[in-house]
Design a protein around this motif. Structure first.
Motif, PDB file in Angstrom:
ATOM      1  N   ALA A  84      -0.002   5.217  -2.872  1.00 25.71           N
ATOM      2  CA  ALA A  84       1.281   5.536  -2.103  1.00 25.71           C
ATOM      3  C   ALA A  84       0.626   6.690  -1.198  1.00 25.71           C
ATOM      4  O   ALA A  84       1.016   6.674  -0.070  1.00 25.71           O
ATOM      5  CB  ALA A  84       2.546   6.147  -2.925  1.00 25.71           C
ATOM      6  N   VAL A  85       0.254   7.816  -1.461  1.00 24.92           N
ATOM      7  CA  VAL A  85      -0.066   8.825  -0.479  1.00 24.92           C
ATOM      8  C   VAL A  85      -1.692   9.027  -0.129  1.00 24.92           C
ATOM      9  O   VAL A  85      -1.969   9.988   0.658  1.00 24.92           O
ATOM     10  CB  VAL A  85       0.404  10.254  -1.102  1.00 24.92           C
ATOM     11  CG1 VAL A  85       2.104   9.990  -1.474  1.00 24.92           C
ATOM     12  CG2 VAL A  85      -0.290  10.865  -2.422  1.00 24.92           C
ATOM     13  N   GLY A  86      -2.567   8.279  -0.817  1.00 23.65           N
ATOM     14  CA  GLY A  86      -3.929   8.343  -0.540  1.00 23.65           C
ATOM     15  C   GLY A  86      -4.308   8.177   0.708  1.00 23.65           C
ATOM     16  O   GLY A  86      -5.066   8.852   1.458  1.00 23.65           O
ATOM     17  N   GLY A  87      -3.597   7.048   1.451  1.00 19.73           N
ATOM     18  CA  GLY A  87      -4.028   6.852   2.882  1.00 19.73           C
ATOM     19  C   GLY A  87      -3.628   7.884   3.801  1.00 19.73           C
ATOM     20  O   GLY A  87      -4.371   8.392   4.852  1.00 19.73           O
ATOM     21  N   GLY A 143       5.093  -1.610   4.442  1.00 19.72           N
ATOM     22  CA  GLY A 143       4.407  -0.252   4.403  1.00 19.72           C
ATOM     23  C   GLY A 143       2.923  -0.281   4.966  1.00 19.72           C
ATOM     24  O   GLY A 143       2.757   0.863   5.404  1.00 19.72           O
ATOM     25  N   LEU A 144       2.322  -1.488   4.812  1.00 15.39           N
ATOM     26  CA  LEU A 144       1.014  -1.260   5.700  1.00 15.39           C
ATOM     27  C   LEU A 144       1.208  -1.244   6.982  1.00 15.39           C
ATOM     28  O   LEU A 144       0.627  -0.585   7.519  1.00 15.39           O
ATOM     29  CB  LEU A 144       0.378  -2.934   5.247  1.00 15.39           C
ATOM     30  CG  LEU A 144      -0.882  -2.816   5.950  1.00 15.39           C
ATOM     31  CD1 LEU A 144      -2.285  -1.849   5.592  1.00 15.39           C
ATOM     32  CD2 LEU A 144      -1.511  -4.112   5.834  1.00 15.39           C
ATOM     33  N   VAL A 165       0.784   2.136  11.979  1.00 16.79           N
ATOM     34  CA  VAL A 165       1.217   2.474  13.053  1.00 16.79           C
ATOM     35  C   VAL A 165       1.604   4.049  13.329  1.00 16.79           C
ATOM     36  O   VAL A 165       1.138   5.084  14.129  1.00 16.79           O
ATOM     37  CB  VAL A 165       2.672   1.881  13.596  1.00 16.79           C
ATOM     38  CG1 VAL A 165       3.115   2.706  14.816  1.00 16.79           C
ATOM     39  CG2 VAL A 165       2.213   0.381  13.678  1.00 16.79           C
ATOM     40  N   ALA A 166       1.978   4.709  11.900  1.00 19.37           N
ATOM     41  CA  ALA A 166       2.217   6.081  11.995  1.00 19.37           C
ATOM     42  C   ALA A 166       0.772   6.818  11.879  1.00 19.37           C
ATOM     43  O   ALA A 166       0.796   8.062  12.517  1.00 19.37           O
ATOM     44  CB  ALA A 166       2.779   6.433  10.529  1.00 19.37           C
ATOM     45  N   MET A 201      -6.965   3.354   8.076  1.00 19.75           N
ATOM     46  CA  MET A 201      -7.481   3.982   7.015  1.00 19.75           C
ATOM     47  C   MET A 201      -6.193   4.497   6.380  1.00 19.75           C
ATOM     48  O   MET A 201      -5.923   4.601   5.072  1.00 19.75           O
ATOM     49  CB  MET A 201      -8.146   5.357   7.222  1.00 19.75           C
ATOM     50  CG  MET A 201      -9.801   4.935   7.325  1.00 19.75           C
ATOM     51  SD  MET A 201     -10.512   3.676   6.058  1.00 19.75           S
ATOM     52  CE  MET A 201     -10.222   4.741   4.761  1.00 19.75           C
ATOM     53  N   THR A 202      -4.950   4.811   7.299  1.00 22.73           N
ATOM     54  CA  THR A 202      -3.883   5.313   6.740  1.00 22.73           C
ATOM     55  C   THR A 202      -3.154   4.142   5.848  1.00 22.73           C
ATOM     56  O   THR A 202      -2.775   4.324   5.006  1.00 22.73           O
ATOM     57  CB  THR A 202      -2.870   5.881   7.921  1.00 22.73           C
ATOM     58  OG1 THR A 202      -3.501   6.629   8.642  1.00 22.73           O
ATOM     59  CG2 THR A 202      -1.562   6.289   7.225  1.00 22.73           C
ATOM     60  N   GLY A 203      -3.298   2.816   6.448  1.00 24.01           N
ATOM     61  CA  GLY A 203      -2.570   1.777   5.757  1.00 24.01           C
ATOM     62  C   GLY A 203      -3.374   1.473   4.536  1.00 24.01           C
ATOM     63  O   GLY A 203      -2.720   0.947   3.653  1.00 24.01           O
TER      64      GLY A 203
END
Length: 231
Positions: A58-61, A122-123, A128-129, A152-154
């Motif tokens: 959940a928070v790794g990206g 979520g992806l 985008v975030a 990488m965030t996704g």
């Protein structure tokens, strides 16, 4: 100079976008945590392993994003709402599976489809975030960095999940996942960079394209080409 009225309108729009992002990020956090716990259950990990794998997914990206941008310590430790949400979700899913696993298995296809929709959301939102975070750190004009950070965030959490579970990351061997994130990130970055449309429409275009590609890949079973047998 802008009038005070226009400034107030801009602030309200910006705040509303932030609220929408926050809601969808929470949805994405829950969805990613669920996929992490499902992987843990498949690997027969205990409750601690399930919570760790769910939280990392959940928070790794976001942690990878912050490290790339030099935002330390990562937001997962500065603003623990996402980490707490991931831990709570992981515990809840493991406990439900522990007591009601047989019932869930009977309707697993329905649940997996629902989770897949949330996962796609979520992806899209995290991608985008991630680009927005790059812009906030002063790298908005560096398109390559922004798109890479967004991707990488996704996908970063899923990669960490698969590696910790002892497998090849899913994005490298099946599912149009990273490709969907890359296409959506490119669309959003180009629209924002060239001021082609308001940010709200750019978000819809970028995130929407990711969701459409991901769900289409699931429905039509799209996969990238692989070498079957060199012999």
């Amino acid at each position: 100079p802008r009038s005070r009225g226009l400034g107030d309108v801009y602030k309200r729009q910006h705040m509303s976008i932030d609220k929408v992002f926050f809601i969808f990020e929470i949805i994405g956090t829950v969805a990613f945590a669920i996929t992490g716990v499902i992987t843990a259950i498949e690997k027969r990990l205990d409750i601690f392993g399930a919570v760790v794998l769910g939280t990392v997914t959940a928070v790794g990206g976001g942690m990878v994003r912050d490290i790339l941008l030099g935002y330390l310590p990562p937001a997962a430790f500065r603003h623990p709402v996402y980490t707490v949400t991931a831990i709570a979700t992981s515990l809840a899913v493991f406990i439900i599976a522990y007591f009601f696993g047989k019932r869930i298995k009977l309707h697993f296809n329905v649940y997996s489809q629902i989770i897949n929709v949330f996962d796609a959301i979520g992806l899209a939102v995290f991608t985008v975030a991630g680009i927005n975070s790059a812009a906030a750190c002063g790298f908005g004009e560096n398109s390559f960095l922004s798109i890479f950070v967004g991707m990488m965030t996704g996908v970063g959490g899923g990669v960490m999940r698969d590696m910790m579970a002892g497998g090849v990351p899913t994005i490298l061997r099946k599912k149009v996942y990273a490709l969907a994130a890359g296409i959506g990130a490119l669309i959003y970055q180009l629209l924002v960079e060239h001021n082609t449309c308001p940010q709200g429409l750019a978000i819809l275009a970028g995130a929407g394209s990711i969701i459409v590609i991901r769900l289409s890949a699931t429905v039509f079973k799209w996969n990238l080409p692989t070498l079957k047998d060199l012999d």
